[in-house]
Design an enzyme around this catalytic site. Structure first.
Site, mmCIF file in Angstrom:
data_model
loop_
_atom_site.group_PDB
_atom_site.id
_atom_site.type_symbol
_atom_site.label_atom_id
_atom_site.label_comp_id
_atom_site.label_asym_id
_atom_site.label_seq_id
_atom_site.Cartn_x
_atom_site.Cartn_y
_atom_site.Cartn_z
ATOM 1 N N ASP A 39 -13.829 -1.111 3.183
ATOM 2 C CA ASP A 39 -12.497 -1.533 4.511
ATOM 3 C C ASP A 39 -13.048 -1.297 6.096
ATOM 4 O OD1 ASP A 39 -10.524 -1.113 6.186
ATOM 5 O OD2 ASP A 39 -9.405 -0.180 4.847
ATOM 6 N N GLY B 257 -4.123 -4.091 5.740
ATOM 7 C CA GLY B 257 -3.181 -3.435 7.574
ATOM 8 C C GLY B 257 -3.447 -2.588 7.918
ATOM 9 N N SER C 267 0.836 -0.744 -0.171
ATOM 10 C CA SER C 267 0.233 0.223 -0.087
ATOM 11 C C SER C 267 0.526 1.718 0.230
ATOM 12 C CB SER C 267 -1.027 0.497 1.734
ATOM 13 O OG SER C 267 -1.562 0.875 1.311
ATOM 14 N N GLU D 77 -11.380 0.735 -2.917
ATOM 15 C CA GLU D 77 -11.543 0.290 -1.407
ATOM 16 C C GLU D 77 -12.668 1.685 -1.195
ATOM 17 O OE1 GLU D 77 -8.092 -1.018 0.323
ATOM 18 O OE2 GLU D 77 -8.620 -0.896 1.606
ATOM 19 N N LYS E 24 -9.944 -7.272 8.058
ATOM 20 C CA LYS E 24 -8.860 -6.968 9.280
ATOM 21 C C LYS E 24 -9.348 -7.611 9.812
ATOM 22 C CE LYS E 24 -7.443 -2.456 7.211
ATOM 23 N NZ LYS E 24 -6.881 -0.957 6.944
ATOM 24 N N ASP F 70 -7.227 3.409 -2.489
ATOM 25 C CA ASP F 70 -7.627 2.796 -1.202
ATOM 26 C C ASP F 70 -7.635 4.245 -1.379
ATOM 27 O OD1 ASP F 70 -9.273 2.754 0.934
ATOM 28 O OD2 ASP F 70 -7.339 1.802 2.060
ATOM 29 N N LYS G 9 -1.080 -0.693 -4.220
ATOM 30 C CA LYS G 9 -2.812 -0.301 -3.618
ATOM 31 C C LYS G 9 -2.236 1.093 -3.884
ATOM 32 C CE LYS G 9 -4.598 -0.040 0.490
ATOM 33 N NZ LYS G 9 -5.338 -0.391 2.066
ATOM 34 N N LYS H 255 -2.760 4.983 -2.458
ATOM 35 C CA LYS H 255 -4.070 5.750 -2.000
ATOM 36 C C LYS H 255 -4.222 6.945 -2.529
ATOM 37 C CE LYS H 255 -3.596 3.727 2.239
ATOM 38 N NZ LYS H 255 -4.969 2.837 2.704
HETATM 39 O O1 OSB Z 1 -6.957 1.790 4.210
HETATM 40 O O2 OSB Z 1 -6.140 -0.210 4.623
HETATM 41 C C1 OSB Z 1 -6.145 1.181 4.955
HETATM 42 C C2 OSB Z 1 -3.370 2.465 6.818
HETATM 43 C C3 OSB Z 1 -3.508 2.266 8.089
HETATM 44 C C4 OSB Z 1 -5.076 2.438 8.343
HETATM 45 C C5 OSB Z 1 -5.674 2.666 7.038
HETATM 46 C C6 OSB Z 1 -4.926 1.839 5.858
HETATM 47 C C7 OSB Z 1 -3.961 1.513 5.832
HETATM 48 C C8 OSB Z 1 -3.236 0.642 4.518
HETATM 49 C C9 OSB Z 1 -1.403 0.283 4.973
HETATM 50 O O3 OSB Z 1 -3.445 1.206 3.564
HETATM 51 C C10 OSB Z 1 -1.743 -1.154 4.726
HETATM 52 C C11 OSB Z 1 -0.312 -1.709 5.384
HETATM 53 O O4 OSB Z 1 -0.567 -2.034 6.927
HETATM 54 O O5 OSB Z 1 0.451 -2.249 4.417
HETATM 55 MG MG MG Z 2 -8.293 0.848 3.111
#
Ligand code: OSB
Ligand code: MG
Length: 370
Positions: free
Chosen positions: A239, A291, A136, A214, A263, A189, A162, A164
């Protein structure tokens, strides 16, 4: 029967190798509440995924500490559990706070599987010895920095990337990434950064051949996601919205998503994650494991969950070195040449908390006899 002697909480601060920027904010340091339970002959660890502030979810590390010590502990002291899956029922008088509950349950699963002498993934009914790894990538200061990071991760062998996104860091950015990395499996995401009024902009994402979008809309807006799904070709994944098995059922009934990012820490624990898994299996809904920038403890939990048969898409489970210079658990998670993360085979989580490192990262701790 699970006999518990002591419950300890460690609030740790672990600096991230790089700041992680999402539509809801920037994280430079991971604030994790580590739960330790001491049994007769073994110890178990869990990690709470709540952050320092209520930005991703209403819960924070501090609300989790409050709920665990002041409300969960008294319930635990008055009961005896024969299996970690019984905890959710015991804690059901506490409304909400899935992250606090999940952290405690995780510690019980680790303790239980160590006492049984089996790895956690086996206790959960998993069936894989490696899981496909995705990565991510946060919002970057500019497009060239993003391209550089994506290139590095693709080079390392991650199976998908992924990105953001948020309004203004979406279509132009994807244009550039697609131009440079034609066939790279990509998904995005938004962390709830859009509103139903942005449907036009979101529909424009359809041309980038994404695996999924997402959580485009508010965490509360299942109906909005169901309506958006009607007009988009790209599958929607939820999510933040999925905080329990019941909410997962509602989302699927409504058609609010075609894919779920599970999660265990967000849905109330591993047992809740297993029921979502059952629900998804019945309906043929693909799952993957999200994650929260976990330390090695939380990462081990995610890896174990990802070994279940319904987890079929690459996960947000990356190598330790992608997040931290020094983790509190060892050994660290590495990426194989196949773009997978091997599943630890030792009992319980299969990783050991390094006490010296844990204490070095600890900024506050609490301990109670049971
Ligand atoms: O939205 O998936 C999410 C990290 C912190 C809070 C929310 C998210 C995330 C990530 C990182 O996308 C995922 C990872 O742990 O690699
Ligand atoms: Mg997410």
């Amino acid at each position: 029967m699970i006999h518990l002697r002591r419950l300890s909480l460690f609030l740790v601060e672990l600096p991230l190798r790089r700041p992680f920027v999402t539509s809801f904010g920037e994280e430079r340091v991971r604030h994790a509440l580590i739960v330790a339970v001491e049994g007769e002959d073994a110890e178990g660890f869990g990690e709470c995924v709540a952050d320092a502030g209520p930005w991703y979810s209403a819960e924070t590390a501090e609300t989790a500490r409050h709920v665990i010590l002041d409300f969960a502990l008294p319930l635990l002291q008055r009961a005896s559990l024969s299996h970690p899956r019984d905890l959710a029922e015991l804690l059901s008088p506490i409304r909400g706070h899935p992250m606090a509950k999940a952290a405690l349950e995780a510690a019980l699963w680790d303790l239980f599987s160590r006492q049984e002498g089996i790895p956690l993934w086996r206790a959960l009914g998993g069936m894989r010895d490696e899981v496909p790894a995705g990565v991510s990538v946060g919002i970057q200061p500019d497009v060239p920095s993003l391209l550089e990071q994506v290139a590095a991760f693709a080079e390392q062998g991650y199976q998908r990337v992924k990105l953001k996104i948020k309004p203004g860091w979406d279509l132009e950015v994807l244009e550039a990434v697609r131009e440079r990395f034609g066939s790279l499996p990509l998904q995005v995401d938004a962390n709830a950064a859009y509103t139903p009024d942005d449907a036009g902009r979101l529909r424009a994402l359809d041309r980038f051949d994404l695996l999924m979008v997402e959580q485009p809309l508010s965490y509360e807006d299942l109906l909005g996601h169901a309506r958006l799904a009607q007009v988009m070709r790209t599958p929607l994944c939820l999510d933040e919205s999925i905080t329990s098995p019941n909410r997962a059922w509602e989302a699927l009934e409504l058609g609010a998503c075609q894919i779920i990012n599970v999660k265990q820490g967000r849905v109330g624990g591993l047992t809740a994650a297993l029921s979502i898994h059952g629900l998804a299996q019945e309906r043929g809904v693909p799952l993957w494991c999200g994650g929260m920038l976990e330390t090695g403890v939380g990462r081990a939990l995610n890896v174990a969950l990802a070994t279940l048969p319904g987890f079929v898409l690459p996960h947000d489970i990356s190598a330790t070195e992608r997040y931290y210079r020094e983790d509190i658990a060892a050994p660290s998670f590495r990426l194989t040449a196949r773009g997978t993360i091997p599943v630890p085979q030792g009992p319980g989580l299969g990783v050991e908390v390094d006490l010296a490192r844990l204490l070095r990262a600890t900024v506050a701790s609490w301990s109670r006899r049971l």
